[in-house]
Design a protein around this motif. Structure first.
Motif, PDB file in Angstrom:
ATOM      1  N   GLY A 246       0.795  -1.218   0.000  1.00 45.52           N
ATOM      2  CA  GLY A 246       0.000   0.000   0.000  1.00 45.52           C
ATOM      3  C   GLY A 246       0.827   1.267   0.000  1.00 45.52           C
ATOM      4  O   GLY A 246       2.058   1.249  -0.147  1.00 45.52           O
ATOM      5  N   THR A 247       0.158   2.382   0.190  1.00 46.19           N
ATOM      6  CA  THR A 247       0.778   3.692   0.126  1.00 46.19           C
ATOM      7  C   THR A 247       1.968   3.807   1.074  1.00 46.19           C
ATOM      8  O   THR A 247       1.845   3.554   2.275  1.00 46.19           O
ATOM      9  N   SER A 248       3.134   4.123   0.499  1.00 42.06           N
ATOM     10  CA  SER A 248       4.400   4.311   1.223  1.00 42.06           C
ATOM     11  C   SER A 248       4.935   3.026   1.858  1.00 42.06           C
ATOM     12  O   SER A 248       5.953   3.062   2.547  1.00 42.06           O
ATOM     13  N   GLN A 249       4.255   1.911   1.635  1.00 43.99           N
ATOM     14  CA  GLN A 249       4.776   0.648   2.143  1.00 43.99           C
ATOM     15  C   GLN A 249       5.898   0.131   1.253  1.00 43.99           C
ATOM     16  O   GLN A 249       5.959   0.447   0.056  1.00 43.99           O
ATOM     17  N   VAL A 250       6.792  -0.660   1.859  1.00 44.20           N
ATOM     18  CA  VAL A 250       7.980  -1.134   1.154  1.00 44.20           C
ATOM     19  C   VAL A 250       8.202  -2.606   1.482  1.00 44.20           C
ATOM     20  O   VAL A 250       8.101  -3.009   2.643  1.00 44.20           O
TER      21      VAL A 250
END
Length: 323
Positions: A246-250
């Motif tokens: 998801g958003t900004s996940q790595v």
């Protein structure tokens, strides 16, 4: 002879008294050492102080330990290896009070109950927390953290109401056992989990959050894994099902077998490669969102991502870019 007998009786009585710490002993500053010859009743309270074990210690029947304060300690002061504090059935250890930390330098063998309801119970290097079958460990409440270096879990382990269990050492899936997360509770892997020849599977609604840690080998039920903005690595570990970044996940994929068997959706997140990698058979990769990334985070030259027959990669969604 009677005088000597009287003196001996007094001596023995004095020694027995010295070993009994009484009811509800408390330690509010400084330090105190207890050994296997000591006993007490009720609750032993340790607030901003240090309780030393001078030997392995088994908690007396129905008794408990309560740690509070901004900085309290359970440690050892004899030798160079930790002692073990045992909690039999019917005994307990608690950590409460917002904003403080209890630092644990001993092993804890729990057959009773352990509760963290405020502040942190932080185990240090070289320690193991054992949660035996029938035992209960609960981390509950915002700001409550149980920080573990080693874990052997066969009991009930529950993290709820925004509490956190941080796994900071080296663990194996069989010793991790099962746990539940609910109402914002999280189990965060910042260390390493050896999942070789195992399948990581958890009760419905519960997940292990990859938060800078590494899972190596084996299989992972897709619902049992959560990602975070703190990154993390799947080293030859296969997610059975779909994976959402998801958003900004790595997340980093490393070595053969790493990745998901279903669809990996990268929505404004980042997918790193740490080695050349071939997508798993019949898998799909979908990049979407404002800015998403397929990159590398080891060395200075790109790796190669290979898509065999029956696999795919797509970019979808108006107005965004995948780099």
């Amino acid at each position: 002879r009677s005088l000597r007998g009287w003196a001996l009786a007094c001596l023995l009585g004095s020694a027995a008294w010295a070993q009994n710490l009484g009811s509800n002993p408390s330690l509010n500053s400084g330090s105190q050492t207890i050994t296997s010859s000591n006993t007490f009743a009720g609750t032993f309270s340790v607030n901003n102080a240090t309780l030393y074990l001078g030997t392995n210690f088994t908690t007396p029947a129905s008794a408990s330990f309560a740690f509070t304060g901004s900085g309290s300690y359970l440690s050892y002061n004899i030798g160079s290896t930790p002692f073990t504090l045992s909690l039999p059935i019917g005994t307990s250890l608690t950590r409460s009070g917002a904003g403080g930390t209890t630092y644990v330098y001993d092993n804890l063998n729990n057959s009773g109950s352990v509760t963290v309801s405020g502040g942190a119970l932080q185990f240090q290097s070289g320690t193991t927390f054992t949660n035996n079958s029938g035992a209960t460990t609960t981390v509950t409440g915002s700001g409550s953290t149980l920080y573990l270096i080693g874990l052997i879990n066969a009991g009930t382990l529950a993290v709820d109401t925004n509490g956190t269990l941080q796994l900071a050492g080296s663990f194996t899936t069989p010793n991790l056992g099962s746990f539940t997360t609910a109402s914002g509770g999280a189990v965060r892997l910042t260390g390493s989990l050896d999942n070789s020849n195992s399948t990581l599977s958890l009760p419905a609604g519960s997940a292990l959050t990859l938060a800078g840690g590494t899972i190596t080998g084996g299989n992972i039920t897709s619902s049992a894994l959560a990602l975070s903005t703190s990154a993390g690595t799947l080293d030859g570990a296969t997610v059975n099902g779909n994976l959402s970044v998801g958003t900004s996940q790595v997340v980093t994929l490393k070595n053969s077998g790493a990745g998901a068997t279903g669809t990996t959706t990268v929505n404004a997140g980042t997918l790193y490669l740490a080695t050349n990698l071939t997508a798993l058979a019949n898998s799909a990769y979908v990049f979407t969102g404002g800015s998403s990334y397929l990159s590398y985070n080891v060395g200075s030259t790109p790796f190669t991502f290979s898509l065999p027959a029956t696999t795919s990669l797509t970019r979808s969604g108006a107005g965004g870019t995948t780099y």
